[in-house]
Scaffold this active site. Sequence first.
Site, mmCIF file in Angstrom:
data_model
loop_
_atom_site.group_PDB
_atom_site.id
_atom_site.type_symbol
_atom_site.label_atom_id
_atom_site.label_comp_id
_atom_site.label_asym_id
_atom_site.label_seq_id
_atom_site.Cartn_x
_atom_site.Cartn_y
_atom_site.Cartn_z
ATOM 1 N N ASP A 29 7.429 -3.511 14.043
ATOM 2 C CA ASP A 29 6.834 -3.016 12.802
ATOM 3 C C ASP A 29 5.974 -1.819 13.164
ATOM 4 O OD1 ASP A 29 5.062 -2.606 10.611
ATOM 5 O OD2 ASP A 29 5.215 -4.704 9.997
ATOM 6 N N PHE B 66 0.831 -1.205 0.000
ATOM 7 C CA PHE B 66 0.000 0.000 0.000
ATOM 8 C C PHE B 66 0.871 1.263 0.000
ATOM 9 C CE2 PHE B 66 -2.672 2.981 2.600
ATOM 10 C CZ PHE B 66 -3.826 2.968 1.846
ATOM 11 N N HIS C 281 9.047 -2.641 9.052
ATOM 12 C CA HIS C 281 7.954 -3.084 8.179
ATOM 13 C C HIS C 281 8.415 -3.498 6.779
ATOM 14 C CE1 HIS C 281 3.963 -3.592 6.687
ATOM 15 N NE2 HIS C 281 4.133 -2.674 5.745
ATOM 16 N N SER D 218 3.168 -6.552 3.129
ATOM 17 C CA SER D 218 2.156 -5.643 3.654
ATOM 18 C C SER D 218 0.815 -5.869 2.959
ATOM 19 C CB SER D 218 2.655 -4.203 3.495
ATOM 20 O OG SER D 218 1.839 -3.313 4.199
ATOM 21 N N MET D 219 0.260 -4.858 2.254
ATOM 22 C CA MET D 219 -0.969 -5.101 1.506
ATOM 23 C C MET D 219 -0.724 -6.092 0.372
ATOM 24 S SD MET D 219 -3.663 -2.553 -0.416
ATOM 25 C CE MET D 219 -2.695 -2.303 -1.917
#
Length: 247
Positions: free
Chosen positions: A194, A29, A224, A97-98
């Site tokens: 994160d 994202f 992250h 992540s996304m």
Amino acid sequence: MAEDYPVLKGAEPFYFEGSSVGILVSHGFTGSTQSMRPLGEAFAAAGYTVCGPRLKGHGTHYEDMEQTTYQDWIASVEEGFQWLKERCDKIFVTGLSMGGTLTLYMAEKYPEIRGIVLINAAIDIPAMEPVLQLEGTRFLDAIGSDIKKPGVVELAYEKTPVQSIKEILPFMKAVKENLSKVSCPALIFVSDEDHVVPPDNSQRIYNDISSEIKEVLRLKESYHVATLDNDQQMIIDNTLAFIKKIS
């Protein structure tokens, strides 16, 4: 809707032709393919066919992203999946992540996917929830470049569109509700620290997927964006071992 801005240097999609085993690689994202390129190149060097799509509205300008929906992001990944299906017998999917959310979505929808590799995957980000109440604010400060390693910067937007947060929240919810549909082997990487996605997301994914073969590996030296961080080589090595074992 056409994107109005040129693709940033380093944010282009990437494709590598290789063996009949394919790997779909998804960025996150507000990020770009730059965050996943080192993995894509390593997988290609190991002989695999690799596709790293640029998610619609990403890698250009945050005003482009503001115009896109989570269905657009799914479509970008599905396009890459089709490209691999034309060339490969077995397909693995990995995402950050996304990109991890998208990976889970793909595994829920396409049971033929051979295995998935999640890197700080997102299914629940409580810090984003208050945004749903925001009126009249278009952009918030960036969430990109959460990296422990000094001097490394993620190619990500300096602003996050409020409209895009309003897209990712229902998308994560839908994926979270369908986790039991994931039955393929899963390798789950999670950073101990994160600042974007709470690390407990990974444990919840591990608990709720139906996969018989599943493992969580902890990243002790990365934040992250672990794919650009200190544990990059560990992620590459373990992913290659996982794919070799399963394929």
